[in-house]
Design a protein around this motif. Structure first.
Motif, PDB file in Angstrom:
ATOM      1  N   LEU A  34       0.832  -1.212   0.000  1.00 41.59           N
ATOM      2  CA  LEU A  34       0.000   0.000   0.000  1.00 41.59           C
ATOM      3  C   LEU A  34       0.862   1.256   0.000  1.00 41.59           C
ATOM      4  CD1 LEU A  34      -2.703  -1.271   2.468  1.00 41.59           C
ATOM      5  CD2 LEU A  34      -3.084  -0.632   0.074  1.00 41.59           C
ATOM      6  N   HIS A  54       0.491   4.573  -2.209  1.00 44.19           N
ATOM      7  CA  HIS A  54       0.104   5.753  -1.433  1.00 44.19           C
ATOM      8  C   HIS A  54       1.113   6.054  -0.320  1.00 44.19           C
ATOM      9  CE1 HIS A  54      -3.738   5.297  -3.448  1.00 44.19           C
ATOM     10  NE2 HIS A  54      -3.771   4.047  -3.047  1.00 44.19           N
ATOM     11  N   MET A  73      -0.100   8.466   2.549  1.00 47.57           N
ATOM     12  CA  MET A  73      -1.220   8.167   3.449  1.00 47.57           C
ATOM     13  C   MET A  73      -0.747   8.044   4.897  1.00 47.57           C
ATOM     14  SD  MET A  73      -3.519   5.485   1.211  1.00 47.57           S
ATOM     15  CE  MET A  73      -4.703   5.136   2.500  1.00 47.57           C
ATOM     16  N   GLU A 127      -4.783   5.200   7.909  1.00 43.92           N
ATOM     17  CA  GLU A 127      -5.362   4.857   6.608  1.00 43.92           C
ATOM     18  C   GLU A 127      -4.718   3.606   6.018  1.00 43.92           C
ATOM     19  OE1 GLU A 127      -6.551   9.151   4.697  1.00 43.92           O
ATOM     20  OE2 GLU A 127      -4.414   8.713   4.962  1.00 43.92           O
ATOM     21  N   ILE A 128      -3.397   3.530   6.100  1.00 43.02           N
ATOM     22  CA  ILE A 128      -2.674   2.373   5.547  1.00 43.02           C
ATOM     23  C   ILE A 128      -3.063   1.102   6.294  1.00 43.02           C
ATOM     24  CG2 ILE A 128      -0.384   1.302   5.351  1.00 43.02           C
ATOM     25  CD1 ILE A 128      -0.620   3.310   3.193  1.00 43.02           C
ATOM     26  N   GLU A 166      -6.644   0.051   5.478  1.00 45.43           N
ATOM     27  CA  GLU A 166      -6.741  -0.513   4.126  1.00 45.43           C
ATOM     28  C   GLU A 166      -6.137  -1.911   4.071  1.00 45.43           C
ATOM     29  OE1 GLU A 166      -7.824  -0.631   0.068  1.00 45.43           O
ATOM     30  OE2 GLU A 166      -8.532   0.482   1.804  1.00 45.43           O
ATOM     31  N   SER A 167      -5.014  -2.120   4.738  1.00 44.36           N
ATOM     32  CA  SER A 167      -4.416  -3.462   4.780  1.00 44.36           C
ATOM     33  C   SER A 167      -5.374  -4.439   5.451  1.00 44.36           C
ATOM     34  CB  SER A 167      -3.075  -3.437   5.517  1.00 44.36           C
ATOM     35  OG  SER A 167      -2.507  -4.736   5.549  1.00 44.36           O
ATOM     36  N   ARG A 224      -8.587  -4.186   5.596  1.00 44.03           N
ATOM     37  CA  ARG A 224      -9.711  -4.396   4.680  1.00 44.03           C
ATOM     38  C   ARG A 224      -9.340  -5.391   3.572  1.00 44.03           C
ATOM     39  NH1 ARG A 224     -11.831  -2.787  -0.006  1.00 44.03           N
ATOM     40  NH2 ARG A 224     -10.107  -1.456  -0.623  1.00 44.03           N
ATOM     41  N   LEU A 225      -8.157  -5.211   2.990  1.00 44.55           N
ATOM     42  CA  LEU A 225      -7.717  -6.113   1.926  1.00 44.55           C
ATOM     43  C   LEU A 225      -7.565  -7.551   2.415  1.00 44.55           C
ATOM     44  CD1 LEU A 225      -5.014  -3.986   0.052  1.00 44.55           C
ATOM     45  CD2 LEU A 225      -7.287  -4.608  -0.777  1.00 44.55           C
ATOM     46  N   TYR A 259      -1.107  -9.152  -3.913  1.00 44.78           N
ATOM     47  CA  TYR A 259      -1.532  -7.761  -3.699  1.00 44.78           C
ATOM     48  C   TYR A 259      -2.336  -7.254  -4.888  1.00 44.78           C
ATOM     49  CZ  TYR A 259      -1.441  -2.704  -3.356  1.00 44.78           C
ATOM     50  OH  TYR A 259      -1.813  -1.378  -3.327  1.00 44.78           O
ATOM     51  N   ARG A 267      -6.074  -6.025  -4.454  1.00 45.29           N
ATOM     52  CA  ARG A 267      -6.343  -4.609  -4.759  1.00 45.29           C
ATOM     53  C   ARG A 267      -7.420  -4.476  -5.837  1.00 45.29           C
ATOM     54  NH1 ARG A 267      -1.625  -1.581  -7.604  1.00 45.29           N
ATOM     55  NH2 ARG A 267      -2.458  -2.917  -9.232  1.00 45.29           N
TER      56      ARG A 267
END
Length: 186
Positions: A114, A118, A121, A125-126, A129-130, A132-133, A179, A183
């Protein structure tokens, strides 16, 4: 008994000085290694991931310069901070027991990738997002990692030559593909 005789000629003060010096040397080497990992090793990991992601996309080598991309990206300290916190949080979770550390390690697995897309970020946020992924994908990623055990054992039989030349690059490309799939799926 032999150890006792070799130190018996030393005064307690001299023995204390030797032990203190050795502890100091080990402490300095340990701190230097930690600083190297934080400020050079972790950014190189992110750069290595960039190399494999771009090589994957272009179907040819992206060039070794991509490994050092982080040092000139303008967000170097943010990458250093986030990667340090990822390692710290994983280590702290590992103090509870091994399983929570492994779980968090997989939850944070996409952090270096990530940061490629980004680097500006925030940590929150990072990490979000990780998480979530990797939601619903941690077990699959674990099984994927298990699939490399045989390759690493074979590499050990060649004193690491096979691991260096084939297994690690194969595993890095596979992680880059993971990834990419995660993504694009989200």
């Amino acid at each position: 008994e032999d150890i006792h005789h070799s130190f018996s000629g030393l005064s307690p003060a001299a023995l204390h000085m030797i032990i203190t010096t050795l502890v100091g040397v080990f402490a300095i080497v340990g701190i230097a290694a930690l600083l190297f990992k934080i400020f050079i090793g972790n950014p190189v990991v992110v750069g290595k991931n960039r190399f494999f992601m771009e090589s994957r996309q272009s179907l040819q080598s992206a060039g070794i310069g991509k490994v050092f991309w982080v040092f000139g990206c303008g967000n170097y300290m943010n990458v250093v901070k986030i990667m340090f916190l990822r390692d710290l949080f994983t280590a702290l979770w590992s103090l509870l027991l091994v399983i929570p550390g492994i779980y968090k390690g997989y939850e944070y697995a996409m952090v270096p990738y990530l940061l490629l897309d980004h680097p500006e970020m925030s940590r929150q946020e990072i990490f979000a997002e990780s998480k979530r992924l990797m939601m619903g994908n941690k077990w699959d990623a674990f099984v994927l990692d298990l699939s490399f055990i045989g390759w690493h054992l074979l590499g050990a039989c060649t004193f690491g030559i096979l691991t260096f030349l084939y297994v690690n690059p194969y595993q890095y490309y596979t992680e880059a593909e993971l990834y990419h799939v995660l993504r694009d799926r989200m």
